[in-house]
Enzyme design. Structure first.
Site, PDB file in Angstrom:
ATOM      1  N   ARG A  62       0.848  -1.196   0.000  1.00  0.00           N
ATOM      2  CA  ARG A  62       0.000   0.000   0.000  1.00  0.00           C
ATOM      3  C   ARG A  62       0.883   1.246   0.000  1.00  0.00           C
ATOM      4  O   ARG A  62       1.976   1.250   0.543  1.00  0.00           O
ATOM      5  CB  ARG A  62      -0.919   0.011   1.222  1.00  0.00           C
ATOM      6  CG  ARG A  62      -2.097  -0.943   1.105  1.00  0.00           C
ATOM      7  CD  ARG A  62      -3.025  -0.856   2.298  1.00  0.00           C
ATOM      8  NE  ARG A  62      -2.374  -1.299   3.515  1.00  0.00           N
ATOM      9  CZ  ARG A  62      -1.827  -0.512   4.431  1.00  0.00           C
ATOM     10  NH1 ARG A  62      -1.911   0.798   4.321  1.00  0.00           N
ATOM     11  NH2 ARG A  62      -1.227  -1.020   5.485  1.00  0.00           N
ATOM     12  N   TYR A 119      -1.420  -3.491  -6.818  1.00  0.00           N
ATOM     13  CA  TYR A 119      -1.283  -4.194  -5.534  1.00  0.00           C
ATOM     14  C   TYR A 119      -2.595  -4.212  -4.729  1.00  0.00           C
ATOM     15  O   TYR A 119      -3.290  -3.192  -4.638  1.00  0.00           O
ATOM     16  CB  TYR A 119      -0.176  -3.553  -4.675  1.00  0.00           C
ATOM     17  CG  TYR A 119      -0.180  -4.121  -3.266  1.00  0.00           C
ATOM     18  CD1 TYR A 119       0.323  -5.398  -3.017  1.00  0.00           C
ATOM     19  CD2 TYR A 119      -0.750  -3.421  -2.209  1.00  0.00           C
ATOM     20  CE1 TYR A 119       0.276  -5.947  -1.740  1.00  0.00           C
ATOM     21  CE2 TYR A 119      -0.799  -3.966  -0.925  1.00  0.00           C
ATOM     22  CZ  TYR A 119      -0.290  -5.222  -0.698  1.00  0.00           C
ATOM     23  OH  TYR A 119      -0.354  -5.768   0.550  1.00  0.00           O
ATOM     24  N   LYS A 158      -9.808  -2.472   1.318  1.00  0.00           N
ATOM     25  CA  LYS A 158      -9.552  -1.332   2.205  1.00  0.00           C
ATOM     26  C   LYS A 158     -10.300  -0.072   1.740  1.00  0.00           C
ATOM     27  O   LYS A 158     -10.787   0.708   2.563  1.00  0.00           O
ATOM     28  CB  LYS A 158      -8.045  -1.075   2.326  1.00  0.00           C
ATOM     29  CG  LYS A 158      -7.280  -2.247   2.961  1.00  0.00           C
ATOM     30  CD  LYS A 158      -7.805  -2.528   4.319  1.00  0.00           C
ATOM     31  CE  LYS A 158      -7.315  -3.748   5.069  1.00  0.00           C
ATOM     32  NZ  LYS A 158      -6.014  -4.290   4.973  1.00  0.00           N
ATOM     33  N   HIS A 196     -10.817  -2.585  11.090  1.00  0.00           N
ATOM     34  CA  HIS A 196      -9.701  -3.433  10.634  1.00  0.00           C
ATOM     35  C   HIS A 196      -9.509  -4.552  11.651  1.00  0.00           C
ATOM     36  O   HIS A 196      -8.554  -4.559  12.417  1.00  0.00           O
ATOM     37  CB  HIS A 196      -8.437  -2.560  10.526  1.00  0.00           C
ATOM     38  CG  HIS A 196      -7.299  -3.200   9.787  1.00  0.00           C
ATOM     39  ND1 HIS A 196      -5.995  -2.777   9.958  1.00  0.00           N
ATOM     40  CD2 HIS A 196      -7.252  -4.193   8.856  1.00  0.00           C
ATOM     41  CE1 HIS A 196      -5.201  -3.505   9.173  1.00  0.00           C
ATOM     42  NE2 HIS A 196      -5.932  -4.360   8.505  1.00  0.00           N
ATOM     43  N   SER A 204      -1.578  -3.655  10.208  1.00  0.00           N
ATOM     44  CA  SER A 204      -1.187  -4.518   9.091  1.00  0.00           C
ATOM     45  C   SER A 204       0.045  -5.345   9.439  1.00  0.00           C
ATOM     46  O   SER A 204       1.016  -4.821   9.995  1.00  0.00           O
ATOM     47  CB  SER A 204      -0.907  -3.655   7.863  1.00  0.00           C
ATOM     48  OG  SER A 204      -2.043  -2.896   7.547  1.00  0.00           O
ATOM     49  N   CYS A 248       0.457  -7.578  11.698  1.00  0.00           N
ATOM     50  CA  CYS A 248       0.698  -7.707  13.147  1.00  0.00           C
ATOM     51  C   CYS A 248      -0.079  -8.860  13.767  1.00  0.00           C
ATOM     52  O   CYS A 248      -0.284  -8.893  14.975  1.00  0.00           O
ATOM     53  CB  CYS A 248       0.392  -6.398  13.855  1.00  0.00           C
ATOM     54  SG  CYS A 248       1.590  -5.111  13.483  1.00  0.00           S
ATOM     55  N   ASP A 297      -9.487  -9.936   8.531  1.00  0.00           N
ATOM     56  CA  ASP A 297      -8.970  -8.594   8.238  1.00  0.00           C
ATOM     57  C   ASP A 297      -9.962  -7.463   8.492  1.00  0.00           C
ATOM     58  O   ASP A 297      -9.553  -6.392   8.910  1.00  0.00           O
ATOM     59  CB  ASP A 297      -8.492  -8.539   6.780  1.00  0.00           C
ATOM     60  CG  ASP A 297      -7.574  -7.358   6.490  1.00  0.00           C
ATOM     61  OD1 ASP A 297      -6.669  -7.105   7.303  1.00  0.00           O
ATOM     62  OD2 ASP A 297      -7.775  -6.681   5.466  1.00  0.00           O
ATOM     63  N   ARG A 308       2.017 -11.984  -0.770  1.00  0.00           N
ATOM     64  CA  ARG A 308       0.664 -12.306  -0.291  1.00  0.00           C
ATOM     65  C   ARG A 308       0.111 -13.542  -0.975  1.00  0.00           C
ATOM     66  O   ARG A 308       0.476 -13.861  -2.107  1.00  0.00           O
ATOM     67  CB  ARG A 308      -0.275 -11.122  -0.581  1.00  0.00           C
ATOM     68  CG  ARG A 308       0.096  -9.837   0.168  1.00  0.00           C
ATOM     69  CD  ARG A 308      -0.620  -9.723   1.486  1.00  0.00           C
ATOM     70  NE  ARG A 308      -0.066  -8.689   2.340  1.00  0.00           N
ATOM     71  CZ  ARG A 308      -0.654  -8.312   3.494  1.00  0.00           C
ATOM     72  NH1 ARG A 308      -1.765  -8.870   3.901  1.00  0.00           N
ATOM     73  NH2 ARG A 308      -0.089  -7.393   4.247  1.00  0.00           N
TER      74      ARG A 308
END
Ligand code: GTP
Ligand code: SPV
Ligand code: MN
Length: 585
Positions: free
Chosen positions: A71, A199, A208, A228, A250, A252, A277, A369
């Protein structure tokens, strides 16, 4: 012939086509044949390559432009009419100027290309909590990912035609030039324009852009929360299931916690995944908060995924998975750091040769990813499809803090819990471009994702106590405390189950706690440490707080909150002053 009975949609597609001038327009129906057709086309033109089909059936590798791997928060904008509504937490641009700037890039950008029209539904098709959108994109990679990540195609279009409204998202990969890359949000118009990146978080607009930035703005005016957060079910040996939502920044640990495998010591316990997420939460008639996962798949961090750390993620990505930016072995299997399969990479994520794990590495980009459908997760919960969502008993905030934050503490009440969320900080990760490992404020793990002024957002969180009289308990966790040598003090992963148990026991009034200035911490006896491999002084360190360090932290939290100026809710100011006073006492 018209493609839809929704005239606003038909008209918008016409306008977008006039601007972008594609050679061809394809309305996506979301079928498996359509997906396979896109994959075949991408295999033919090199956008995808086949991985070993014996070991990884229907798995493909995509190598993105090396400058387009995460991002881009510096190019992500909230374009509200007034700057103050976007808030100091966002980069703002005036909407007319923003449209003008990005439309100049979209002008003619799809010449020679196909424009895909992708209707999607965030959340179960039958849920009143779900919301629809339409993404227009010139990227077949985006369409294929949207197919895995959302309820995409005809069923979503049917809902849009019934309901009438939808979020408009326009996307083009453009030239992938980092200087011509913008992700713009127009919350007042319920629209998104994204140019110059392929991406995930920049290009899969349902995720998002819609489900957090636009949805958080809508949620504020409609009385719910778009967060989130992962959602998990925890079933005890007696068969009773409780639900927990947790917000970590993100990279974590959300995917990992959502798919947790109970340790040997916890036979009979089970974790099931609703989401990893994003959560949409809304007060129900019984006063509890109910949550749905608006997504249908996982766009997860690959490195570190092994049978030992996250068995369920490992199993989820053995078939029908798109890997983005991982390495490859001599057998043409996907390879990443921490896979622990005994394999050796021979090609890195950029497509360059490697002779060993350390030569020309890392094999996988740290933010590589996987895209996999939720139902491949061995502990996928059918409750993910429940139109009413699942009742949430605990909300857990957490960050990556090598110092300071204890393993877990409980907020004293809802308003204090909002402070705990608003004061969150965490070390930055590879999920966004920029420096990694720097501690920054990341309220509710929403710093990159809140579509409006954080001061108003904190006020909205506080106001939930007027809408709901049975709110979840609020906690803060930290799996990432380290010693001077960088060693983690807490084993983490499956052992985090012990921490979840303590939280739910607190909600039930069954676990003891020590009251401190920052909240309630577990007593040494109330946290189950049976058969846990941890040194006594490590445990002591993560179950206590340093008052001086915390006084400095609360000073910093206060200064951060005051940076929001007069919009900061007075009730939140009261909360941090209360904690400061308790620390000084
Ligand atoms: P986004 O998809 O970016 O929102 O991230 P996420 O929050 O889902 O993060 P994820 O679960 O993918 O975890 C990212 C990293 O944290 C991986 O490298 C994990 O191995 C690591 N991690 C997750 N849980 C733990 C834990 O309990 N302890 C330690 N030490 N590391 C963990
Ligand atoms: C994150 O960065 O928090 C992610 C990946 O979950 S992305 O979809 O790119 O936002
Ligand atoms: Mn995320």
């Amino acid at each position: 012939m018209s493609n839809t009975s929704n005239t606003a949609l038909e008209q918008w597609i016409k306008e977008v086509a006039e601007l972008t001038k594609p050679d061809r327009i394809v309305w996506c129906n979301g079928s498996q044949d359509e997906y396979q057709g896109l994959v075949d086309e991408m295999l033919a033109n090199g956008t995808l390559s086949k991985l070993n089909q014996d070991d990884y059936p229907n798995c493909y590798l995509h190598r993105s432009d090396p400058r387009d791997v995460a991002r881009v928060e510096g190019a992500t904008m909230i374009c509200t009419k007034t700057e103050i509504d976007a808030g100091p937490n966002n980069i703002w641009m005036e909407p007319t100027a923003a449209h003008e700037k990005i439309d100049a890039m979209f002008d003619g950008c799809m010449q020679g290309r196909t424009m895909y029209v992708v209707p999607y539904c965030m959340g179960p098709i039958a849920s009143p909590l779900s919301r629809c959108g339409v993404e227009v994109t010139d990227s077949p990679y985006v369409v294929a990912n949207m197919k895995i990540m959302t309820r995409m195609g005809q069923s979503a279009l049917n809902r849009i035609e019934k309901e009438g409204n939808f979020v408009k998202g326009l996307h083009s990969t453009g030239e992938l030039d980092p200087d011509r890359r913008f992700i713009m949000h127009f919350p007042e118009e319920l629209s998104i324009k994204s140019y110059g990146s392929g991406y995930g978080g920049n290009a899969l607009l349902g995720k998002k852009c819609h489900a957090l930035r636009i949805a958080s703005y809508q949620a504020r005016s409609e009385g719910w929360l778009a967060e989130h957060m992962l959602i998990l079910g925890l079933t005890n040996p007696e068969g009773v299931t409780r639900y927990v939502a947790a917000a970590f920044p993100s990279a974590c640990g959300k995917t990992n916690l959502a798919m947790l495998v109970p340790p040997e010591s916890h036979k009979g316990w089970k974790v099931s995944t609703i989401g990893d997420d994003i959560a949409w939460l809304q007060p129900g008639k019984d006063g509890k908060l109910y949550a749905i996962n608006p997504e249908a798949g996982f766009f997860g961090v690959v490195p570190g995924t092994s049978p030992k750390t996250n068995y369920n993620a490992y199993k989820s990505i053995e078939q029908d998975t798109i890997f983005t930016n991982v390495g490859v072995t001599a057998d043409n299997n996907p390879y990443w750091e921490g896979k622990e399969s005994g394999e050796t990479p021979v090609i890195n994520w950029k497509g360059e040769p490697m002779t060993s794990e350390t030569d020309n590495g890392p094999a996988a980009h740290p933010n590589s990813r996987f895209t996999a459908h939720a139902t491949y997760n061995p502990v996928y919960s059918p409750e993910s499809e429940n139109p009413g969502g699942v009742p949430i008993d605990a909300i857990i905030f957490g960050g990556r803090r090598r110092e300071l934050a204890p393993l877990i503490y409980e907020a004293k009440d809802w308003a204090h819990g909002v402070l705990v969320g608003a004061g969150m900080a965490s070390e930055t990760t590879a999920a966004a471009t920029g420096q990694v490992g720097v501690v920054r404020r990341d309220p509710m793990a929403m710093k990159p994702f809140c579509g409006y002024n954080f001061a108003d957002y904190f006020g909205h969180w506080l106001s939930m106590s007027e809408k709901s009289d049975n709110l979840p308990g609020v906690f803060h966790v930290n799996w990432f405390r380290r010693d001077e040598d960088g060693r983690f003090l807490w084993p983490g992963f499956g052992e985090n189950l012990r921490v979840l148990r303590w939280a739910l026991d607190r909600v039930d009034g069954k676990a003891d706690a020590v009251e401190t200035a920052i909240g309630y911490l577990p007593t040494a006896e109330s946290l189950d440490t049976n058969d846990l491999d941890i040194a006594a002084d490590d445990l002591e360190a993560i179950l206590s707080i340093d008052k001086n360090q915390w006084a400095a932290e609360m000073q910093a939290v206060g200064e951060y909150l005051e940076s929001y100026g007069e919009r900061l809710p007075a009730a939140l100011r009261d909360e941090y002053k209360k904690v400061q006073a308790a620390l000084a006492a």
